[in-house]
Design a protein around this motif. Structure first.
Motif, PDB file in Angstrom:
ATOM      1  N   ALA A  14      45.211  37.403  32.519  1.00 42.08           N
ATOM      2  CA  ALA A  14      44.305  38.043  33.471  1.00 42.08           C
ATOM      3  C   ALA A  14      44.954  39.324  33.980  1.00 42.08           C
ATOM      4  CB  ALA A  14      44.011  37.107  34.635  1.00 42.08           C
ATOM      5  N   LEU A  15      44.157  40.385  33.986  1.00 43.79           N
ATOM      6  CA  LEU A  15      44.616  41.669  34.502  1.00 43.79           C
ATOM      7  C   LEU A  15      43.856  42.006  35.778  1.00 43.79           C
ATOM      8  CD1 LEU A  15      44.611  43.860  31.258  1.00 43.79           C
ATOM      9  CD2 LEU A  15      46.546  42.683  32.306  1.00 43.79           C
ATOM     10  N   ALA A  16      44.515  42.714  36.661  1.00 43.01           N
ATOM     11  CA  ALA A  16      43.863  43.232  37.864  1.00 43.01           C
ATOM     12  C   ALA A  16      44.075  44.733  37.888  1.00 43.01           C
ATOM     13  CB  ALA A  16      44.464  42.597  39.112  1.00 43.01           C
ATOM     14  N   TYR A  17      43.024  45.437  38.292  1.00 40.26           N
ATOM     15  CA  TYR A  17      43.099  46.892  38.360  1.00 40.26           C
ATOM     16  C   TYR A  17      42.398  47.360  39.611  1.00 40.26           C
ATOM     17  CZ  TYR A  17      42.439  51.780  37.077  1.00 40.26           C
ATOM     18  OH  TYR A  17      42.438  53.154  37.068  1.00 40.26           O
ATOM     19  N   SER A  18      43.114  48.123  40.422  1.00 38.95           N
ATOM     20  CA  SER A  18      42.565  48.574  41.700  1.00 38.95           C
ATOM     21  C   SER A  18      41.623  49.761  41.549  1.00 38.95           C
ATOM     22  CB  SER A  18      43.698  48.954  42.654  1.00 38.95           C
ATOM     23  OG  SER A  18      44.347  50.127  42.196  1.00 38.95           O
ATOM     24  N   GLY A  19      41.735  50.487  40.453  1.00 42.05           N
ATOM     25  CA  GLY A  19      40.913  51.671  40.268  1.00 42.05           C
ATOM     26  C   GLY A  19      41.559  52.930  40.825  1.00 42.05           C
ATOM     27  N   GLU A  20      42.706  52.772  41.437  1.00 41.61           N
ATOM     28  CA  GLU A  20      43.425  53.933  41.960  1.00 41.61           C
ATOM     29  C   GLU A  20      43.905  54.807  40.811  1.00 41.61           C
ATOM     30  OE1 GLU A  20      43.845  54.826  45.201  1.00 41.61           O
ATOM     31  OE2 GLU A  20      42.545  53.138  45.669  1.00 41.61           O
ATOM     32  N   GLU A  47      31.660  35.317  36.615  1.00 39.72           N
ATOM     33  CA  GLU A  47      31.101  36.460  35.904  1.00 39.72           C
ATOM     34  C   GLU A  47      32.100  37.601  35.734  1.00 39.72           C
ATOM     35  OE1 GLU A  47      27.309  37.516  37.570  1.00 39.72           O
ATOM     36  OE2 GLU A  47      26.459  35.549  37.117  1.00 39.72           O
ATOM     37  N   VAL A  48      33.357  37.219  35.491  1.00 35.95           N
ATOM     38  CA  VAL A  48      34.414  38.170  35.185  1.00 35.95           C
ATOM     39  C   VAL A  48      34.436  38.314  33.667  1.00 35.95           C
ATOM     40  CG1 VAL A  48      36.916  38.561  35.207  1.00 35.95           C
ATOM     41  CG2 VAL A  48      35.775  37.592  37.218  1.00 35.95           C
ATOM     42  N   PHE A  49      34.519  39.535  33.196  1.00 29.97           N
ATOM     43  CA  PHE A  49      34.489  39.792  31.773  1.00 29.97           C
ATOM     44  C   PHE A  49      35.666  39.108  31.068  1.00 29.97           C
ATOM     45  CE2 PHE A  49      35.734  42.307  28.094  1.00 29.97           C
ATOM     46  CZ  PHE A  49      34.576  42.216  27.348  1.00 29.97           C
ATOM     47  N   VAL A  50      35.390  38.454  29.946  1.00 32.56           N
ATOM     48  CA  VAL A  50      36.411  37.820  29.112  1.00 32.56           C
ATOM     49  C   VAL A  50      36.359  38.489  27.750  1.00 32.56           C
ATOM     50  CG1 VAL A  50      37.161  35.675  28.017  1.00 32.56           C
ATOM     51  CG2 VAL A  50      36.211  35.612  30.335  1.00 32.56           C
ATOM     52  N   HIS A  51      37.455  39.083  27.351  1.00 28.56           N
ATOM     53  CA  HIS A  51      37.548  39.752  26.048  1.00 28.56           C
ATOM     54  C   HIS A  51      38.486  38.939  25.167  1.00 28.56           C
ATOM     55  CE1 HIS A  51      37.479  43.025  23.197  1.00 28.56           C
ATOM     56  NE2 HIS A  51      38.799  42.998  23.139  1.00 28.56           N
TER      57      HIS A  51
END
Length: 94
Positions: A14-20, A47-51
């Motif tokens: 799982a990745l998290a990205y703040s968008g900063e 409903e989190v995207f799974v690739h």
């Protein structure tokens, strides 16, 4: 546990990205087998995207938790983020 056994089971990252602008995505969770299955199940429920990309997951599994992805992966992750943004916009338009 040998690497061969770990490699034969399902893996998830799982990745998290703040968008900063100057921030890179971070690895916030990873797991094998039933842990990976649960991560995927929870992501889909929320409903989190799974690739599904075994090659990318293999590379991301090598990154420590809470570490940012290396610069070598910026391009592929950026392309995924753009694609996810497009999917979100299409879903919102329905």
């Amino acid at each position: 546990m040998s690497d061969d056994k770990a490699d034969s089971r399902r893996r998830a990252v799982a990745l998290a990205y703040s968008g900063e602008r100057l921030d890179a995505p971070r690895v916030v969770a990873k797991g094998y087998g039933s842990v990976a299955e649960r991560m995927i199940e929870l992501a889909r429920q929320e409903e989190v995207f799974v690739h599904d990309s075994p090659e990318l997951v293999s590379l991301l599994m090598q990154i420590d938790l809470d570490e940012r992805i290396p610069a070598e992966l910026y391009q592929v992750i950026a392309e995924l983020l753009v694609w996810i943004g497009e999917l979100d916009r299409q879903r919102d338009d329905r």
